[in-house]
Design an enzyme around this catalytic site. Structure first.
Site: not given
Ligand code: GRF
Length: 195
Positions: A14-15, A96, A110, A112, A177
């Site tokens: 969950g970062s 889903l 989402n 990615h 991200e």
């Molecule tokens: C991230 O790299 C996101 O792009 C992908 O899964 C990873 C999740 O990381 N879908 P986190 O749980 O948010 O740290």
């Protein structure tokens, strides 16, 4: 300000969730994180969300066996109970069904870890290195029934450097991200991005 009520769906650390929670603390942010849902009871992100005082729920997919619709109806029930308006998938590792995606179409985002449409699916950093691309990155997009497709809300790039490994590249993308998702959610919540 009328803030949109957002749920974040996670399966792991969950970062990105933490980045969204942090962004939503700003007075002028147009969304509030009303709920975090995990499909895994042991997701590390759940404890983090609780520590931030955010309501959490677990909808354990394993409890529903093969019945995807029952899982999704339970998930949907949690979302409706909190009057959720926008969903952010953030490391949510379940596909889903079209039923759920259609129900939330235009309100389901989402993130990615690649520059879509390149490298849909898993192991994006490994595959980017193998392909020899010099530029990599992350994408926030509206979810459609086809995996890792759907209208793009925002993208950001990182350079691929000589000597990069899967983990150095993943770390560089992850930093991006954490800035990208809050920016993309802001655009959607303010009505500046549509599917
Ligand atoms: C991230 O790299 C996101 O792009 C992908 O899964 C990873 C999740 O990381 N879908 P986190 O749980 O948010 O740290």
């Amino acid at each position: 300000m009328d803030r949109k009520r957002v749920a974040i769906l996670i399966s792991g650390r969950g970062s990105n969730m933490t980045a969204l929670i942090g962004a939503a603390k700003a007075d002028d942010y147009p969304a509030t994180i009303a709920l975090v849902v995990s499909n895994r009871p042991d997701a590390a992100g759940l404890a983090r969300a609780r520590a931030e005082g955010i309501r959490t729920a677990v909808v354990d997919h394993a409890a529903f066996g093969e019945d995807r619709h029952a899982f999704e109806r339970a998930l949907d029930g949690e979302l409706e109970a909190q009057h959720i308006e926008i969903i952010c998938l953030a490391g949510f590792m379940r596909l889903l069904t079209p039923w759920f995606v259609d129900r939330w179409r235009g309100r389901l985002l989402n993130i990615h870890p690649s520059l879509l449409p390149q490298f849909k699916g898993l192991h994006t950093h490994r595959r980017a290195l193998a392909a020899g691309v010099r530029e990599h990155g992350a994408t926030v997009h509206f979810v459609v029934p086809e995996m890792d497709a759907g209208p793009i809300v925002a993208q950001d790039t990182v350079p691929v450097r000589d000597g990069d490994t899967e983990s150095t590249l993943a770390a560089r993308v992850l930093e991006v991200e954490h800035r990208l998702y809050p920016r993309a959610l802001r655009a959607v919540a303010e009505g500046r991005a549509h599917s």
